[in-house]
Design a protein around this motif. Structure first.
Motif, short mmCIF file in Angstrom:
data_model
loop_
_atom_site.label_atom_id
_atom_site.label_comp_id
_atom_site.label_asym_id
_atom_site.label_seq_id
_atom_site.Cartn_x
_atom_site.Cartn_y
_atom_site.Cartn_z
N ALA A 84 1.01 -1.32 0.01
CA ALA A 84 0.11 -0.08 0.08
C ALA A 84 1.20 1.29 -0.10
CB ALA A 84 -0.96 0.22 1.13
N TRP A 85 0.30 1.97 -0.78
CA TRP A 85 1.12 3.28 -0.67
C TRP A 85 0.27 4.68 -1.25
CZ3 TRP A 85 0.77 -0.14 -4.51
CH2 TRP A 85 0.51 0.38 -5.99
N MET A 86 0.93 5.88 -0.97
CA MET A 86 0.34 7.21 -1.46
C MET A 86 1.17 7.86 -2.56
SD MET A 86 -1.30 8.97 2.04
CE MET A 86 0.73 9.15 2.86
N GLU A 87 0.66 8.31 -3.41
CA GLU A 87 1.62 9.16 -4.31
C GLU A 87 0.82 10.33 -4.92
OE1 GLU A 87 1.13 7.22 -8.60
OE2 GLU A 87 2.44 5.78 -7.34
N LYS A 88 1.64 11.14 -5.26
CA LYS A 88 1.14 12.40 -6.02
C LYS A 88 2.47 13.11 -6.63
CE LYS A 88 -1.72 16.74 -5.92
NZ LYS A 88 -2.49 17.76 -5.39
N GLU A 89 2.41 13.43 -7.89
CA GLU A 89 3.25 13.81 -8.97
C GLU A 89 4.54 13.00 -8.39
OE1 GLU A 89 2.82 18.01 -7.83
OE2 GLU A 89 1.02 18.19 -9.07
N GLN A 90 5.70 13.92 -7.85
CA GLN A 90 6.87 13.18 -7.62
C GLN A 90 6.96 12.60 -5.99
OE1 GLN A 90 6.37 16.44 -7.61
NE2 GLN A 90 7.69 17.64 -6.38
N HIS A 91 5.80 12.67 -5.25
CA HIS A 91 5.88 12.31 -4.06
C HIS A 91 5.45 10.87 -3.77
CE1 HIS A 91 7.13 16.39 -2.55
NE2 HIS A 91 6.24 16.79 -3.22
N TYR A 92 5.96 10.03 -2.85
CA TYR A 92 5.70 8.74 -2.77
C TYR A 92 6.02 8.37 -1.38
CZ TYR A 92 5.95 3.81 -3.22
OH TYR A 92 5.75 2.06 -3.04
N GLU A 93 4.96 7.69 -0.79
CA GLU A 93 5.07 7.13 0.83
C GLU A 93 4.46 5.87 0.98
OE1 GLU A 93 4.19 8.22 5.24
OE2 GLU A 93 4.07 9.73 3.66
N GLU A 94 5.08 4.94 1.37
CA GLU A 94 4.57 3.56 1.47
C GLU A 94 3.93 3.56 2.71
OE1 GLU A 94 6.67 -0.04 1.14
OE2 GLU A 94 7.79 0.47 -0.48
N LEU A 95 2.79 2.54 3.02
CA LEU A 95 1.76 2.65 3.86
C LEU A 95 1.84 1.39 4.68
CD1 LEU A 95 -1.39 4.37 2.60
CD2 LEU A 95 0.32 5.54 4.02
N LYS A 96 1.68 1.22 5.86
CA LYS A 96 1.92 -0.24 6.57
C LYS A 96 0.45 -0.88 6.74
CE LYS A 96 6.30 1.36 8.94
NZ LYS A 96 6.72 1.32 10.25
N VAL A 135 -3.69 0.24 -2.94
CA VAL A 135 -3.44 -0.68 -2.09
C VAL A 135 -3.73 -2.10 -2.97
CG1 VAL A 135 -4.82 -2.30 -0.22
CG2 VAL A 135 -4.77 0.31 -0.22
N GLN A 136 -2.85 -2.96 -2.90
CA GLN A 136 -2.67 -4.08 -3.56
C GLN A 136 -2.97 -5.52 -2.58
OE1 GLN A 136 1.04 -4.33 -5.63
NE2 GLN A 136 0.43 -3.22 -7.07
N THR A 137 -3.75 -6.25 -3.12
CA THR A 137 -4.33 -7.55 -2.43
C THR A 137 -3.72 -8.81 -3.36
OG1 THR A 137 -6.40 -7.62 -3.17
CG2 THR A 137 -5.70 -6.37 -1.29
N SER A 138 -3.67 -10.03 -2.99
CA SER A 138 -3.27 -11.05 -3.86
C SER A 138 -4.28 -10.97 -5.04
CB SER A 138 -3.31 -12.31 -3.11
OG SER A 138 -4.70 -12.75 -2.52
#
Length: 219
Positions: A68-80, A104-107
């Motif tokens: 899971a992660w957040m992104e906007k333009e050049q900004h990226y942050e993984e979520l736990k 969010v990615q699931t199998s």
């Protein structure tokens, strides 16, 4: 109508992309999640919170969050995510203004539905007293009503206890100090405060994975 307090409508919130190789991918806007997350910072919700999960559409078990992660333009942050597959999203007014996309990615072999629940911040384990459960109930009631909006108090059923879930689809039982028991079936049991009895306790066979409101009059 009452189910809206447990499973958030997906309209305008979620889009699904089927990735042919490794995962199912779900996309949100942060501002939609923030609308509900901000309840976690209000006074009176010290022991309860809004939690985000993905439920297998067939089995109703929690889907595993692979990434899971957040992104906007050049900004990226993984979520736990937690060991029980709760998506952890920070509560931040600056993020609300920036409004990044949340992925969010699931199998691949699981079709999952987004689920928003009211739950305790901490698990229950071992001997749990009447007072331990009693203090949770008004907080859960308030949180449900706050999520439901201005007139929710008219329609929200009363919280009368807790719904406890256990990992690995546990089958067992809850034992009460008054001599009673309740079966845990496929990792789930619903306990009313009256089952414990004033001044009484209940013994859990293992730590809970989630503790949710028990609303016997919801149907």
């Amino acid at each position: 109508m009452n189910k809206l307090f447990f499973t958030l409508s997906l309209g305008g919130l979620l889009s699904l992309h089927a990735l042919p190789i490794q995962a199912q991918e779900y996309m949100f806007t942060y501002s939609k999640l923030f609308t509900h997350l901000k309840q976690n910072t209000k006074q009176g919700h010290e022991d309860v919170k809004v939690g985000f999960f993905f439920l297998n559409a067939e089995t109703k078990q929690n889907c595993t969050i692979q990434k899971a992660w957040m992104e906007k333009e050049q900004h990226y942050e993984e979520l736990k995510s937690t060991r029980y597959h709760e998506l952890i999203v920070p509560v931040d007014n600056n993020l609300k203004s920036a409004n990044p996309l949340v992925f969010v990615q699931t199998s691949q072999n699981e079709r999952c539905d987004f689920s928003m629940v009211v739950m305790t911040k901490q698990p229950l384990n071992g001997k749990v007293s009447y007072a331990d459960v009693e203090k949770l109930m008004p907080q859960m009631q308030t949180m449900l009503e706050d999520l439901g909006g201005m007139f929710a108090s008219w329609f929200t059923p009363d919280v009368e206890g807790v719904t406890m879930e256990f990992d690995n689809q546990l089958n067992g039982q809850v034992e009460f100090s008054n001599g009673g028991t309740k079966p845990i079936v496929n990792g789930k049991v619903q306990v009313a405060l009256s089952d414990i009895g004033k001044g009484g306790t209940m013994m859990l066979p293992q730590e809970t994975s989630r503790v949710l409101p028990y609303l016997p009059k919801a149907n």
